[in-house]
Enzyme design. Sequence first.
Site, PDB file in Angstrom:
ATOM      1  CG  ASP A 352      -1.804   1.098   1.418  1.00 60.41           C
ATOM      2  OD1 ASP A 352      -2.562   1.462   0.751  1.00 60.41           O
ATOM      3  OD2 ASP A 352      -1.557   1.896   2.502  1.00 60.41           O
ATOM      4  CD  GLU A 388      -2.187   2.260  -3.608  1.00 61.74           C
ATOM      5  OE1 GLU A 388      -3.463   2.571  -3.718  1.00 61.74           O
ATOM      6  OE2 GLU A 388      -1.759   2.328  -2.318  1.00 61.74           O
TER       7      GLU A 388
END
Length: 707
Positions: A352, A388
């Site tokens: 993330d 990401e």
Amino acid sequence: MRSGRDHSELAVWPGRPYPLGASFDGSSTHFAVFSESAEMVELCLFDDDGNETRLEMPEVTAFVHHATVPGVGPGTRYGFRVHGAWDPRRGHRHNPNKLLLDPYARAIDGPVDWHRATFDHVPGDIDTMDERDSAPYVPRSVVVNPWFDWADDRSPNVARHETILYETHVKGISMRHPDVPASLRGTYAGMAEPAVIEHLKSLGVTAVELLPVHQFFPESSIVDRGLTNYWGYATIGYFAPHNAYAAWGQRGEQVQEFKYLVRTLHAHGIEVILDVVYNHTCEGNAWGPTLCHKGLDNASYYRLDPEDGRHYVDYTGTGNTLNVRHPNVLQLIMDSLRYWVTEMHVDGFRFDLASALARDTEHVDQFAAFFDIIHQDPVLRTVKLIAEPWDVGEGGYQVGRFPPLWSEWNGRYRDTIRDFWRGEPHTLGDFGSRLTGSSDLYEANGRRPSASINFITAHDGFTMADLVAFNEKRNDANLEDNRDGESHNRSWNSGAEGPTDDADVLAVRANRHRSMLVTLFLSQGMPMLLGGDEFGRSQRGNNNAYCQDSELSWYDWMAADRQMLAFTRRVIELRRRHPVFRRRRFFDGKAVFSADHSDIAWFRPDGSDMTQKDWTEAHASTIAVYLNGRSLPSQGERGERATDSSFLLLFNAGSTPVDFTIPAELADRWWLLELDSAEPKPTDRPVVDRLTAAPWSVVVLRDEARH
């Protein structure tokens, strides 16, 4: 164990500084915790009645406080109290009144009760220490038994170009499943139930990408609204499986249960990818709670304002950013990653806000120590690494710029495919690049098409059913006056906003949904399907359901569109059956061996070659692409070349039917209609000379003969 501060019956041995955390050796437990700024650390042990015994940890080696306690074993709950300076301007927030979790805890028992005592400062004043005891309101770390019968468990080790990802939530996938026992719904064991496993197998996915399962706690501000952090991007324990997903218990049983889920998925050929949040924790900024890192060593664990240590540098939008530049914090991350691979048997990670892990003082550094260490690590360099590739800081959008071992969520793929299928002008050229693996982003530094994680929808945003049904988000259930969530969704409601009984509108929505599924699975790269998109799951227009632990987010299996599900299975099977859709290398536009045609060719609907002007035509929404399967680049480890059928894909993203003519140089082939998104039921009929593609449709033609 005696209650209170009387610990005369418990011996404390010096122990050792490594491994960190709590390690049971069969008769004793070794405890070790890092804090560079602590003056003294107390180990706090709790009996089954909640009585606390405090033991000083007198040994310190390289800022690691350690001790061994004989007679303490699995299931024991514990925490730390840290004594040291209270000097917020210098970043030191030691407060021994606050019971702290072990950053290396393998399991955590209990929730957080958001009492004011969980904050280290008095209300309204971050400079003044709060002296109330937080122990009654915070969870405990747990000593776990490391033993588990893995039997003959092995990673499916699916090649990257063969991988099909399925992003899902552990709780959401089983919470409403009628064939999962009620006592197991929403748990690791529930996801391992035969009904869920059979769905994944029949769908044809090769890996599940699980939303965060590291221990997390919902922020107090969300709880105050009567909601929770459903997605789980609020980590506090990087070694502990989230306890609320456990059906078997929270005193270490959650570790066994998670391992059982992994073993079960592996037995059916499905890999496990974890969505991990090493960029921030749930402790927030200076006004946030003190649960772990902040009280242990705030100045080491977090990136602080160099001018005023009371405040945090925030590249994540959550209040804090972990200080990956500190060697012990970097060690925490690497130890956690290796633990989940070696002890929990997971097959990879999706990071993330990965850009935040590579930042120096201001910029994202492609040569950051974080990447260097992973690339030389003999364990981590062999698993799937997915970034990401952005954060919320300046210059944080790094799509296409991660190192060669990494794949990336391709945000440009998502945006282009959405725009193409809603009729946005000037998209055709970019559509061609995304369909063929985004070589413009990944080829220059030696990467392959599998570097691109192709997705149209993900947990963050509209589901695919909502993408074709809503122009505007409907996030009122989040109680933020619909201000949260993305406002520019690149969506189109297909002629009516939200729920409708209009048959024509519903037909357009279904066709566009199917066309996007076909595009996703027949694109070069690694496809990722959002769980539930295969059967039309809706969140009623909510594009930011992070706080919705409710039927809004849980999969509604009884309302599943069975026709859409059957179609999705067919498309995935088409991809898996034909290597021409999952090439290891990019197209080069050249003839393949002695073939008369190149590996790929682009045509206008009239069968003529595409020109540069055609690519740049503002309102161009139709194109045909020929994929030559006569002889593909090496597809296997032994270097063999695969021979496949050739395909002609016809795309019509316009609102009117379009007649496509088979190009003259391909007219001698025996073309069969393999798939038509406008006809969801299976078709298998020959096509001669030309055919008509319905509005918003994809037609797939297969050359029956292999040459």
